[in-house]
Design a protein around this motif. Sequence first.
Motif, PDB file in Angstrom:
ATOM      1  N   LYS A 295       0.836  -1.197   0.000  1.00  0.00           N
ATOM      2  CA  LYS A 295       0.000   0.000   0.000  1.00  0.00           C
ATOM      3  C   LYS A 295       0.872   1.248   0.000  1.00  0.00           C
ATOM      4  O   LYS A 295       2.026   1.213   0.418  1.00  0.00           O
ATOM      5  CB  LYS A 295      -0.935   0.015   1.213  1.00  0.00           C
ATOM      6  CG  LYS A 295      -1.934  -1.138   1.240  1.00  0.00           C
ATOM      7  CD  LYS A 295      -2.842  -1.068   2.452  1.00  0.00           C
ATOM      8  CE  LYS A 295      -3.824  -2.235   2.470  1.00  0.00           C
ATOM      9  NZ  LYS A 295      -4.733  -2.179   3.638  1.00  0.00           N
ATOM     10  N   TYR A 297       0.523   5.629   0.906  1.00  0.00           N
ATOM     11  CA  TYR A 297      -0.300   6.589   1.635  1.00  0.00           C
ATOM     12  C   TYR A 297       0.180   8.006   1.337  1.00  0.00           C
ATOM     13  O   TYR A 297       1.376   8.257   1.192  1.00  0.00           O
ATOM     14  CB  TYR A 297      -0.206   6.348   3.149  1.00  0.00           C
ATOM     15  CG  TYR A 297      -0.636   4.971   3.601  1.00  0.00           C
ATOM     16  CD1 TYR A 297      -1.941   4.714   4.002  1.00  0.00           C
ATOM     17  CD2 TYR A 297       0.285   3.929   3.640  1.00  0.00           C
ATOM     18  CE1 TYR A 297      -2.326   3.456   4.432  1.00  0.00           C
ATOM     19  CE2 TYR A 297      -0.087   2.663   4.059  1.00  0.00           C
ATOM     20  CZ  TYR A 297      -1.392   2.438   4.448  1.00  0.00           C
ATOM     21  OH  TYR A 297      -1.770   1.176   4.870  1.00  0.00           O
ATOM     22  N   CYS A 311      -5.253   6.145   0.855  1.00  0.00           N
ATOM     23  CA  CYS A 311      -4.533   4.870   0.884  1.00  0.00           C
ATOM     24  C   CYS A 311      -4.729   4.187  -0.464  1.00  0.00           C
ATOM     25  O   CYS A 311      -5.868   3.966  -0.899  1.00  0.00           O
ATOM     26  CB  CYS A 311      -5.058   3.981   2.021  1.00  0.00           C
ATOM     27  SG  CYS A 311      -4.427   2.293   1.983  1.00  0.00           S
TER      28      CYS A 311
END
Length: 355
Positions: A295, A297, A311
């Motif tokens: 991921k 961010y 995200c």
Amino acid sequence: PLLTLSMSVEKTRTGYVEEVVLSSISGSSMGSSGSSRSGRTSNNGNDENQPTHTSKATDERVIYALQHSLFCASLFESMRGELSSAESGSAPGAWLAGGTNESFLPAPTRMDGAPPADGGLGGSICVVHCHQGEVKVRLNSEYDLTIKLVEAGTVQSSSSGVGSGKDETTPKDDVDSGSQSPAYLRALCRGLLLHAQSAYHDHRLRMHEKAMAVAAAERAKAVSGIPAGLARRKKDAEEERPLILGGVLALGGKLLLERAVRQSLRKLSHHIDERTDIADKLVVEWLTLSMFDSKSYFTASIGPLFTIDVCIDAGGMSVTSFGEGGQYKAARYGSADLFEAYIQFQLIRMSNRDK
């Protein structure tokens, strides 16, 4: 023949391809060090030890080449096995005709084959074809990913920039590589191949440690005279499925989406700078992470009244907005275009509020 692994990213509509090949680094370095050793002479100036050193270096290179070939074959069969599970129905999968129009593809959230634990949504792996030595799957709605077992030495190495034959200085207009540049697609290939190699290596290490622990437990029980149950032995002997291909697709989807979002943010920043009705600037702060993280961010703000927390994963992006009075809203977008439209809508609201 000795084998190696090839991975390529292809622009679906135009057929533009960037390809990299997994090379045996240890074998190459051993080959260079072996050749340097073979040139040494004895103290009396004679080359009497040269045949022995040369033979030893050659044997080491052959061993490394065999190990590399076996590793590549095992890694490929592991990824191909994931598609076999999808074909049998034990895992989600969608089989597509070659060159399927983007309009008929599943939604991006359904094209993510990685499990939730790996940053995906557990969706379908979209398979174009699956042959004995080659598999081709959809990376996203624009690009295909092809993984092949090839004979070592028959395909150019990754350092040569295999694909269109264009180098990194080639103008973007001269090749139709889609929304991404040839240099980025080449780097993406290398990153995905490295991720697959590392993930499978870690998996084999875990399985080895597990097997050693099971064997030690069996020996301990044998010494103590306590027999192990048959069901327990079968459970301990079962090998977990590594899901290498699902992880590669999840990482590739995340990287492509993040790249598109960064392009949209640059476009929005330039657009806001040109507007006279908005005094504030777009401020973006990315969390520093490795490209191999599942991921990404970042936070974005326009003045004190608009702030979002984002995200990004393989299936899309989760956006949480914070407004006046501590109010917040959460939404999920499947593409950078939808995210850009959301920001444009917020700019309209801000402009109308200031009037």
